[in-house]
Write an enzyme that holds these catalytic residues in place. Sequence first.
Site, PDB file in Angstrom:
ATOM      1  CG  HIS A  67       1.709 -12.482  53.869  1.00 20.76           C
ATOM      2  ND1 HIS A  67       0.821 -11.432  53.968  1.00 20.76           N
ATOM      3  CD2 HIS A  67       2.894 -11.919  53.505  1.00 20.76           C
ATOM      4  CE1 HIS A  67       1.433 -10.295  53.668  1.00 20.76           C
ATOM      5  NE2 HIS A  67       2.709 -10.556  53.392  1.00 20.76           N
ATOM      6  CG  HIS A  82       7.806  -9.683  54.294  1.00 19.37           C
ATOM      7  ND1 HIS A  82       8.054  -9.786  52.945  1.00 19.37           N
ATOM      8  CD2 HIS A  82       6.446  -9.663  54.402  1.00 19.37           C
ATOM      9  CE1 HIS A  82       6.916  -9.826  52.281  1.00 19.37           C
ATOM     10  NE2 HIS A  82       5.919  -9.754  53.136  1.00 19.37           N
ATOM     11  CD  GLU A 129       3.287  -6.782  54.263  1.00 23.29           C
ATOM     12  OE1 GLU A 129       3.801  -7.903  54.055  1.00 23.29           O
ATOM     13  OE2 GLU A 129       2.518  -6.230  53.464  1.00 23.29           O
TER      14      GLU A 129
HETATM   15 CO    CO Z   1       3.967  -9.205  52.462  1.00 20.85          CO
END
Ligand code: CO
Length: 140
Positions: free
Chosen positions: A7, A80, A131
């Site tokens: 994502h 992110h 991440e």
């Molecule tokens: Co995230």
Amino acid sequence: MVGKLNHVGVATPSIAESQALYRDLFGAADITPRTALPEQGVWVSFVNLPNAQIELIEPYGEASPIHAFLSKNPKGGQHHVCFEVPDILAARDEMRAKGAAVLGTGGPRTGAHGVPVIFLHPKDTGGVLVELMQEPAAGH
Ligand code: CO
């Protein structure tokens, strides 16, 4: 080794407004309800795309880590990116061995998808907050 893009995290002052944007401007039909994650200080909602998700994140509580970002980017913005890895602990150790700083204690914590995640400091990743998340089990 890095796997799929899972994502892109997008910070927003209003998940409701962002949901409307993705629905009305882009025609996204599959958007999850706004859900609180108090331990992480965020509300989240996922815009499900054919190949990945947009993770909408809105501050939850005064100590939310998103406040600082929104103070610099009042309308919200890209926050992110998240890549899947097969083994989060091995990935963390590899990142450290290669000199990339892992945020916090580095002990993986449970992310919005219910699997362990770590974050890498943008100073070591070309200015992008990265991440890494353990690949969800098959069937998810
Ligand atoms: Co995230």
